[in-house]
Motif scaffolding. Structure first.
Motif, short mmCIF file in Angstrom:
data_model
loop_
_atom_site.label_atom_id
_atom_site.label_comp_id
_atom_site.label_asym_id
_atom_site.label_seq_id
_atom_site.Cartn_x
_atom_site.Cartn_y
_atom_site.Cartn_z
N GLN A 47 19.72 42.95 22.53
CA GLN A 47 19.44 43.94 22.27
C GLN A 47 17.32 43.89 21.71
O GLN A 47 17.58 42.65 21.10
CB GLN A 47 19.55 45.19 20.74
CG GLN A 47 20.82 45.63 21.66
CD GLN A 47 21.24 46.46 20.10
OE1 GLN A 47 20.63 47.02 19.02
NE2 GLN A 47 22.74 47.32 19.56
N PRO A 48 16.87 44.00 23.00
CA PRO A 48 15.44 43.10 22.33
C PRO A 48 14.78 43.68 21.17
O PRO A 48 15.10 44.30 20.10
CB PRO A 48 14.85 44.25 23.46
CG PRO A 48 15.61 44.92 24.75
CD PRO A 48 16.79 45.01 23.93
N GLY A 49 14.46 42.83 20.62
CA GLY A 49 14.17 42.68 19.03
C GLY A 49 14.88 42.52 18.53
O GLY A 49 14.29 42.02 16.88
N ALA A 94 32.95 43.67 35.09
CA ALA A 94 32.03 42.39 34.67
C ALA A 94 31.32 42.22 36.02
O ALA A 94 31.45 41.62 36.99
CB ALA A 94 31.79 42.46 33.49
N ALA A 95 29.56 42.96 36.23
CA ALA A 95 29.28 42.36 37.25
C ALA A 95 27.65 42.01 37.13
O ALA A 95 27.16 43.09 35.96
CB ALA A 95 29.15 43.20 38.62
N ILE A 96 26.63 40.95 37.58
CA ILE A 96 25.55 40.89 36.88
C ILE A 96 24.59 41.89 38.06
O ILE A 96 25.06 41.45 39.37
CB ILE A 96 25.10 39.54 36.80
CG1 ILE A 96 25.81 39.02 35.76
CG2 ILE A 96 23.91 39.68 36.43
CD1 ILE A 96 25.62 37.28 35.01
N VAL A 97 23.99 42.93 38.50
CA VAL A 97 23.62 43.59 38.95
C VAL A 97 22.12 43.28 38.90
O VAL A 97 21.16 44.31 39.92
CB VAL A 97 23.66 45.21 38.42
CG1 VAL A 97 24.94 44.53 39.20
CG2 VAL A 97 23.63 45.28 37.28
N GLY A 98 21.25 42.66 38.05
CA GLY A 98 19.87 42.66 37.83
C GLY A 98 19.15 41.11 37.32
O GLY A 98 20.31 40.97 36.43
N ILE A 99 18.40 40.54 37.30
CA ILE A 99 17.32 39.71 36.83
C ILE A 99 16.49 40.16 36.32
O ILE A 99 15.68 40.57 36.71
CB ILE A 99 17.35 38.20 37.68
CG1 ILE A 99 18.27 37.63 38.15
CG2 ILE A 99 16.85 38.00 36.81
CD1 ILE A 99 18.23 36.30 39.04
N VAL A 100 16.33 40.09 34.75
CA VAL A 100 15.04 40.65 34.10
C VAL A 100 14.38 39.70 34.17
O VAL A 100 13.99 38.50 33.17
CB VAL A 100 15.66 40.72 33.22
CG1 VAL A 100 14.19 41.67 31.78
CG2 VAL A 100 17.04 42.16 32.52
N ASP A 101 13.25 40.73 34.52
CA ASP A 101 11.68 39.87 34.79
C ASP A 101 10.83 39.84 32.83
O ASP A 101 10.40 38.88 32.57
CB ASP A 101 10.39 40.03 35.19
CG ASP A 101 10.63 39.58 36.85
OD1 ASP A 101 11.64 38.65 36.72
OD2 ASP A 101 11.16 40.85 38.02
N THR A 102 10.38 41.08 32.86
CA THR A 102 10.86 41.04 30.99
C THR A 102 10.37 42.66 30.89
O THR A 102 11.47 43.24 31.33
CB THR A 102 8.63 41.72 31.13
OG1 THR A 102 8.40 42.50 32.26
CG2 THR A 102 7.67 40.64 31.69
N VAL A 103 10.70 42.52 29.29
CA VAL A 103 11.39 43.48 28.27
C VAL A 103 10.40 44.77 27.58
O VAL A 103 9.76 44.04 26.68
CB VAL A 103 12.49 43.72 27.09
CG1 VAL A 103 13.26 44.58 27.08
CG2 VAL A 103 13.70 42.48 28.33
N GLU A 104 9.55 45.43 27.57
CA GLU A 104 9.00 45.90 26.48
C GLU A 104 9.05 47.21 26.21
O GLU A 104 9.60 48.13 26.51
CB GLU A 104 7.74 46.93 28.27
CG GLU A 104 6.80 45.71 28.32
CD GLU A 104 5.20 46.38 29.38
OE1 GLU A 104 5.29 47.15 28.58
OE2 GLU A 104 4.97 45.37 30.75
N LEU A 105 9.18 47.13 24.43
CA LEU A 105 9.36 48.46 23.77
C LEU A 105 8.07 49.35 23.41
O LEU A 105 6.55 47.98 23.32
CB LEU A 105 10.25 48.15 22.86
CG LEU A 105 11.26 47.27 22.85
CD1 LEU A 105 11.80 46.41 21.45
CD2 LEU A 105 12.50 47.66 23.75
N ALA A 106 8.48 50.12 23.07
CA ALA A 106 7.15 50.73 22.08
C ALA A 106 7.04 50.20 21.41
O ALA A 106 7.61 50.39 20.55
CB ALA A 106 7.49 52.93 23.05
N GLY A 107 5.12 49.89 21.51
CA GLY A 107 4.78 49.67 20.33
C GLY A 107 4.84 48.23 19.99
O GLY A 107 4.29 47.75 19.06
N SER A 108 5.37 47.67 20.96
CA SER A 108 5.03 46.33 20.57
C SER A 108 5.29 46.04 22.33
O SER A 108 4.85 45.83 22.83
CB SER A 108 6.76 45.84 20.40
OG SER A 108 7.44 46.28 21.67
N ARG A 109 4.65 44.21 21.49
CA ARG A 109 4.46 43.32 22.88
C ARG A 109 4.83 42.28 23.34
O ARG A 109 5.60 41.63 22.20
CB ARG A 109 2.80 43.17 22.71
CG ARG A 109 1.98 44.50 23.09
CD ARG A 109 0.48 43.81 22.67
NE ARG A 109 -0.61 44.65 22.95
CZ ARG A 109 -1.25 44.82 23.70
NH1 ARG A 109 -1.71 44.01 24.20
NH2 ARG A 109 -2.21 46.02 23.75
#
Length: 109
Positions: A47-49, A94-109
């Motif tokens: 989970q991000p963060g 289970a299958a991998i369907v994407g590679i994530v470049d960035t994850v942005e959460l509201a109020g964080s960088r």
């Protein structure tokens, strides 16, 4: 070797997409012939963060991901729908369907 994490699948089944990090590979010389040519990767949910969640799982790589990358995965029937042939869905959980470049959460960088 049996690889089962009790309760993980049930928790993840309600989620549409799972964010995770590829932490390893699986080599299988005997498998359904329709999986020939696809990599099997070990994914650690996250989970991000926050710290990584427990409950690693093996997923078929449909996008060319590698160890250390952050990926999007799907489980259950959505995973089998990512891989179909003339005989219907390929038996994957289970299958991998994407590679994530960035994850942005509201109020964080």
């Amino acid at each position: 070797m049996n690889f089962r994490v009790t309760g993980f699948k049930e928790r993840q089944a309600k989620k549409r997409m799972i964010l995770g990090r590829v932490i390893g590979t699986v080599v299988s010389t005997r498998k359904d012939e329709r999986l020939t040519g696809f990599k099997l990767l070990v994914v650690e949910p996250m989970q991000p963060g926050k710290k990584a969640e427990s409950g690693e799982f093996v997923a078929v790589d449909t996008v060319g991901a590698g160890v250390g990358e952050i990926v999007l995965a799907v489980m259950g029937s959505p995973a089998s729908r990512t891989m179909t042939d003339a005989d219907g869905p390929v038996p994957v959980d289970a299958a991998i369907v994407g590679i994530v470049d960035t994850v942005e959460l509201a109020g964080s960088r």
